[in-house]
Write a protein that holds these residues in place. Structure first.
Motif: not given
Lengths: 187, 252
Positions: A2, A29, A33-35, A37-38, A41, A52, A142, A144-146, A148, B19, B41
């Motif tokens: 995702h 980048y 960059v989004r994952p 940064a997430a 965070r 980041t 984090v 695993r989920i964010v 991925d 997950l 994300v």
């Protein structure tokens, strides 16, 4: 997957990045960059912007030493992010912040004010729940989920065996399940 | 496989589905939590810092020198800051000594460097000439080695290094600045002057045997400032201390 776009011709982009191409840097980048940064965070970092950028500066200045495909590259970037995060806490002599998420400090925006309020509240609650876990459990969940990542990738990032990562995520989810069930009973 | 193992496997599969963002029945709370975390994300990317923005714009070839220059400037500033903090931490005597040293070096440099205008060079040279005699050797006085009779081990190791007719002015000094480095000819120690004429309290004024004085004078004429013959020069010195005497700095 995702988390952002996937680079089709990754090998060529990586080769150009090794040669110092600004265009290749930008592609890599924008992909990650989004994952990253997430992830930062969700791990409680306040100045996500600076950290980041530090992560990607480290990535681009040492990309010449990386060998592998797109999936190992993602693990490698999160390994750097994980180490930068540890250095960040050590340098400031700070522990993982346990304070609740502050919505007013978040300058992100979504398409509508109503959606924004709902999302912020949801994320705030999610960060509060994560703060109840141990540091290792939170790190594994984090990633695993964010981020991925798979169990094996997370094991590489945090320097543990896959079995230990599975145990940490199982205990973390059990704790979250127990908290959510108790709240449901209370409500 | 037991029922417990079956439950564990099912729980592991359920956790894996959870997950990875799949919907798992009977766990709406966890599903919502994971979905909320995965939505983070999609938030807008943070702005890159100027250094990263430069890297993304120009690539690594042109930006690599900028951080290096910035780092060099930062290092120079840190060194200057450390120097100022060191000077500020000195005591009053230290600051006076430092200022006097800087002033002396400036005057001496102005007197010796020919590129300096005559307006500056003339008074500076006059100052240097005025104090030059304080450091000049007196060649009409015979120079003799002065052995120590102190009973302390440190004093017993002191062997005088003398010179009498050297062209270079000899300084009677203590400390690292007066110590000859290996491979370098010692300029010698001037035994004349206030410090050698008056005996310090607690120190004996020795008398030298004639043979030692003669040998010292010969050595001094030949450029060697070391007095050989430990038993003649320092009778009170222990053999081991006297054996080290060639390497020890001289104290008048």
């Amino acid at each position: 997957m995702h988390a952002g776009p996937v680079i089709d011709d990754f090998d060529e982009v990586l080769a150009r990045a090794r040669a110092g191409s600004a265009e290749a840097f930008t592609l890599l980048y924008e992909d990650l960059v989004r994952p990253v940064a997430a992830y930062l965070r969700a791990r409680g970092v306040r100045d996500v912007e600076d950290l980041t950028s530090e992560v990607f500066l480290a990535v681009f200045t040492s990309v010449g030493r990386f060998t592998g495909g797109q999936v190992p590259f993602r693990s490698w970037v999160f390994t750097i992010a994980h180490r930068r995060l540890v250095d960040h806490w050590r340098s400031g002599s700070r522990s993982v912040p346990q304070a609740p998420y502050e919505p007013q400090d978040d300058d992100r925006s979504t398409e509508s004010a109503e959606n924004q309020a709902l999302d912020v509240l949801g994320e705030e609650r999610a960060l509060e729940l994560l703060a109840m876990l141990t540091d290792d459990q939170r790190e594994v969940l984090v990633l695993r989920i964010v981020a991925d990542l798979t169990v094996e990738q997370v094991a590489e990032v945090v320097g543990k065996r896959p079995g230990a990562v599975k145990a940490l995520q199982r205990r973390g989810l059990s704790t979250l399940r127990r908290i959510l069930e108790s709240e449901a009973v209370t409500l | 496989m037991s029922t417990f193992d079956d439950n564990q496997d099912m729980r592991a599969q359920s956790d894996e589905l959870l997950l990875t963002g799949h919907t798992v029945p009977d766990e709406p709370g966890l599903v919502d939590l994971v979905a909320t975390m995965r939505r983070t994300v999609d938030a807008p990317a943070p702005r890159p810092t100027p250094a990263l923005a430069m890297l993304l714009r120009d690539g690594i070839a042109t930006t690599a020198t900028v951080p290096v220059r910035a780092a060099a400037t930062a290092r120079a500033r840190r060194r200057l800051g450390r120097l100022w903090r060191y000077v500020a931490g000195l005591g009053l005597a230290g600051k006076i000594a430092l200022g006097a040293g800087i002033a002396f070096a400036g005057v001496t440099g102005a007197a010796t460097v020919g590129a300096v205008p005559a307006v500056i060079q003339a008074p500076a040279r006059a100052v240097v000439n005025g104090v030059e005699h304080l450091f000049a050797p007196r060649s009409n006085v015979p120079v003799v080695p002065v052995p120590t009779s102190s009973a302390t081990p440190g004093a017993a190791t002191d062997t005088p290094r003398t010179t009498s007719s050297g062209e270079r002015p000899a300084f009677s000094g203590h400390g690292p600045a007066s110590r000859p480095t290996p491979g370098e000819t010692s300029p010698g120690i001037l035994l004349e002057g206030p410090s050698s004429q008056t005996a310090r309290p607690g120190e004996a004024t020795p008398t030298l045997p004639a043979q030692a004085a003669t040998q010292a004078t010969e050595n001094a004429d030949s450029g060697s400032a070391t007095v050989h013959g430990k038993s003649d020069v320092a009778p009170s010195a222990t053999p081991s201390a006297a054996a080290r005497s060639d390497k020890a700095p001289a104290h008048p």
